[in-house]
Design a protein around this motif. Structure first.
Motif, PDB file in Angstrom:
ATOM      1  N   UNK A 175     -25.533   8.171 -75.849  1.00 43.40           N
ATOM      2  CA  UNK A 175     -26.710   7.193 -76.279  1.00 43.40           C
ATOM      3  C   UNK A 175     -28.017   7.774 -76.890  1.00 43.40           C
ATOM      4  N   UNK A 176     -28.490   8.256 -76.630  1.00 43.40           N
ATOM      5  CA  UNK A 176     -29.998   8.844 -76.855  1.00 43.40           C
ATOM      6  C   UNK A 176     -30.120   9.550 -78.751  1.00 43.40           C
ATOM      7  N   UNK A 177     -28.877  10.065 -78.922  1.00 43.82           N
ATOM      8  CA  UNK A 177     -28.842  11.160 -79.860  1.00 43.82           C
ATOM      9  C   UNK A 177     -27.741  11.054 -80.579  1.00 43.82           C
ATOM     10  N   UNK A 178     -27.645  11.421 -81.228  1.00 40.07           N
ATOM     11  CA  UNK A 178     -26.206  11.685 -81.939  1.00 40.07           C
ATOM     12  C   UNK A 178     -25.194  12.953 -81.979  1.00 40.07           C
ATOM     13  N   UNK A 179     -25.195  13.488 -80.817  1.00 42.34           N
ATOM     14  CA  UNK A 179     -24.593  14.859 -80.444  1.00 42.34           C
ATOM     15  C   UNK A 179     -23.391  13.455 -79.324  1.00 42.34           C
ATOM     16  N   UNK A 180     -21.537  15.084 -80.157  1.00 43.56           N
ATOM     17  CA  UNK A 180     -20.615  13.952 -80.131  1.00 43.56           C
ATOM     18  C   UNK A 180     -20.133  15.215 -78.693  1.00 43.56           C
ATOM     19  N   UNK A 181     -19.117  14.539 -77.623  1.00 45.70           N
ATOM     20  CA  UNK A 181     -18.345  15.488 -77.346  1.00 45.70           C
ATOM     21  C   UNK A 181     -16.989  14.800 -77.411  1.00 45.70           C
ATOM     22  N   UNK A 182     -16.323  14.978 -75.853  1.00 45.76           N
ATOM     23  CA  UNK A 182     -15.259  14.678 -75.787  1.00 45.76           C
ATOM     24  C   UNK A 182     -14.856  13.732 -74.291  1.00 45.76           C
ATOM     25  N   UNK A 183     -14.523  12.943 -73.270  1.00 46.59           N
ATOM     26  CA  UNK A 183     -14.110  12.872 -72.117  1.00 46.59           C
ATOM     27  C   UNK A 183     -13.088  12.979 -71.740  1.00 46.59           C
ATOM     28  N   UNK A 184     -12.697  13.453 -70.911  1.00 46.23           N
ATOM     29  CA  UNK A 184     -11.512  14.171 -70.245  1.00 46.23           C
ATOM     30  C   UNK A 184     -11.198  13.514 -69.058  1.00 46.23           C
ATOM     31  N   UNK A 185     -10.004  14.279 -68.137  1.00 46.66           N
ATOM     32  CA  UNK A 185     -10.192  14.011 -66.967  1.00 46.66           C
ATOM     33  C   UNK A 185      -9.525  14.374 -65.782  1.00 46.66           C
ATOM     34  N   UNK A 186     -10.671  15.172 -65.067  1.00 49.98           N
ATOM     35  CA  UNK A 186      -9.006  16.378 -64.196  1.00 49.98           C
ATOM     36  C   UNK A 186      -8.656  15.930 -62.644  1.00 49.98           C
ATOM     37  N   UNK A 187      -8.662  15.207 -62.783  1.00 49.57           N
ATOM     38  CA  UNK A 187      -7.414  14.215 -61.428  1.00 49.57           C
ATOM     39  C   UNK A 187      -8.458  14.046 -60.273  1.00 49.57           C
ATOM     40  N   UNK A 188      -9.810  14.240 -60.263  1.00 49.32           N
ATOM     41  CA  UNK A 188     -10.177  14.090 -59.268  1.00 49.32           C
ATOM     42  C   UNK A 188     -11.354  13.275 -58.839  1.00 49.32           C
ATOM     43  N   UNK A 189     -10.622  11.809 -58.691  1.00 55.67           N
ATOM     44  CA  UNK A 189     -11.867  10.935 -58.038  1.00 55.67           C
ATOM     45  C   UNK A 189     -11.826   9.661 -59.616  1.00 55.67           C
ATOM     46  N   UNK A 190     -11.556   8.517 -58.587  1.00 53.96           N
ATOM     47  CA  UNK A 190     -11.434   7.778 -59.889  1.00 53.96           C
ATOM     48  C   UNK A 190     -13.415   6.611 -60.186  1.00 53.96           C
ATOM     49  N   UNK A 191     -13.685   7.318 -59.629  1.00 52.89           N
ATOM     50  CA  UNK A 191     -15.006   7.083 -60.301  1.00 52.89           C
ATOM     51  C   UNK A 191     -15.318   8.067 -61.247  1.00 52.89           C
ATOM     52  N   UNK A 192     -14.753   9.415 -61.337  1.00 50.49           N
ATOM     53  CA  UNK A 192     -16.406  10.199 -62.199  1.00 50.49           C
ATOM     54  C   UNK A 192     -15.356  10.950 -63.475  1.00 50.49           C
TER      55      UNK A 192
END
Lengths: 274, 169
Positions: A175-192
């Motif tokens: 949010x604080x700057x415009x560096x971007x990446x990708x959100x993925x999921x490693x199937x460990x826990x539904x909170x992270x």
């Protein structure tokens, strides 16, 4: 010939077993790829109907909480509206329109009829479909953040590939700057979830907020995702950036489906360049 | 005969609905999802002619898959235990011929019944969790899930067998 027939008769159950297993495995392999099979999914009319009518356990316990969340969202939006009127009166309309992310989106509300969050390919079923203008690859959000992307539709129902899905890749940024990446999921826990491909020069700290980037045509810019919980630095690169979701994915109910009105135009333009 | 068809059709539908509408939403300790629908495999009468039984088991598994968007994971596992059931019974009872018509789990002694129920349940869960998680999780995470879930499902199935077969006698 006779031998072949007697072979088939002798091993008929084993052959039946083999054929059916092969079918089951092919369905499984299909389901692990992003482009899921057309009919082994719960967006079809029968399963959608059953989930809709006989939703016995899932949601009655949290009605109060959901109502609270909806009314909070309502007041937030009303506040925004009054702001807008004020600025209209003082001829400062452009300030709001161009500084807050200027994009052309419409929202359709829906509620979740079936929710999964412990598998590796989590899929949600929602009660809106093609007749409500819901199509594949539309974004799904709620007031607390990103939920997922529509993966299959029937006339009245749709399935949503949850952000908690090993095939899910969502374009996001700090949010604080415009560096971007990708959100993925490693199937460990539904909170992270995990934040990947972030360049080294992005200066991150624990607690930084991650929002959608708006480079893809699926989500508007600035939809909340979560906050950085911890990360490691190895070989001068960020690794294992863990992001805690704002949403409790085990208790979501009302969602909005986002349609980008400029999507076709943008896609056509991008395809021209290839 | 018609009675058998009726009972098993009702059982098929009830177990399917119970699994997808209730049990799939139950999460013990946050991640254990008990599986009861394979009770169908344990209760289906044992016959030499097992084509229909294999197809039904496959369809039951596939229906659960359709509801829970898991491809063919449950179909593969349920079909496997349906196919293995008779050879396993031969193995447990240590004889090659028995009375197909009169057989039910109550004919086994306690240890045999427990071995029978838990080994089939274990096999089923092993296939389900392997196919579901092989991409994202390591062997230890998967085996923990399989073992813990097997214990809960096994107990659930054992009690259900006890309950359902008692009523009939």
């Amino acid at each position: 010939m006779h031998q072949i027939i007697s072979f088939f008769i002798r091993y008929k159950y084993f052959l039946l077993f083999l054929v059916l297993e092969l079918i089951a495995f092919s369905f499984t392999i299909q389901s692990h790829s992003f482009h899921r099979s057309r009919f082994i999914n719960s967006s079809n009319i029968i399963t959608g109907f059953i989930y809709d009518k006989f939703n016995l356990v899932a949601n009655h316990s949290n009605v109060k909480e959901h109502n609270l969340q909806l009314s909070e969202e309502n007041s937030k939006l009303k506040n925004l509206l009054t702001q807008k009127n004020d600025t209209a009166n003082t001829v400062k309309i452009t300030v709001l329109d161009s500084l807050i992310y200027k994009q052309n989106f419409t929202y359709i509300n829906a509620s979740i009829k079936n929710n999964e969050y412990v598998k590796s390919n989590n899929i949600l079923t929602i009660n809106k479909g093609e007749k409500d203008s819901i199509y594949k690859d539309l974004g799904v959000i709620n007031s607390k953040g990103v939920i997922g992307i529509v993966s299959n539709t029937s006339s009245s129902y749709a399935t949503v590939m949850s952000i908690l899905n090993e095939n899910s890749k969502i374009n996001a940024r700090l949010k604080k700057n415009h560096h971007y990446g990708t959100i993925t999921w490693n199937a460990k826990g539904y909170k992270t979830v995990q934040f990947e491909d972030l360049p080294r020069q992005a200066d991150i700290k624990v607690g930084d907020t991650i929002i959608t980037d708006g480079k893809s045509t699926i989500f508007p810019e600035g939809i909340l995702i979560g906050t950085i919980e911890n990360f490691e630095l190895a070989n001068n690169n960020y690794q294992n950036i863990e992001v805690t979701l704002f949403n409790d994915m085990s208790a979501i109910k009302h969602v909005n489906i986002v349609t980008n009105l400029d999507k076709i135009e943008i896609k056509a333009l991008e395809n021209n360049n290839e | 005969m018609n009675n058998v068809i009726f009972t098993n059709s009702v059982r098929f539908i009830l177990l399917l609905l119970l699994q997808v509408l209730v049990l799939n939403h139950v999460l013990l300790f946050g991640y254990i999802n008990p599986i009861l629908y394979i009770l169908f495999v344990f209760l289906y009468p044992i016959k030499k002619e097992k084509g229909i039984f294999l197809v039904l088991s496959f369809l039951l598994g596939l229906s659960v898959d359709i509801f829970s968007n898991s491809g063919g994971v449950n179909a593969a596992a349920t079909l496997l235990i349906a196919y293995i059931r008779l050879p396993l019974l031969h193995l447990i009872q240590n004889k090659t011929e028995f009375d197909y018509l009169l057989f039910n789990i109550k004919k086994l002694n306690l240890i045999q019944a427990i071995v029978y129920i838990f080994s089939l349940t274990f096999l089923h869960h092993l296939v389900v969790f392997l196919l579901e998680f092989y991409k994202t999780q390591n062997v230890f995470d998967i085996s923990e899930k399989v073992l813990v879930t097997t214990i809960f499902s096994g107990i659930l199935i054992s009690f259900s067998v006890q309950l359902l077969l008692k009523n009939k006698q």
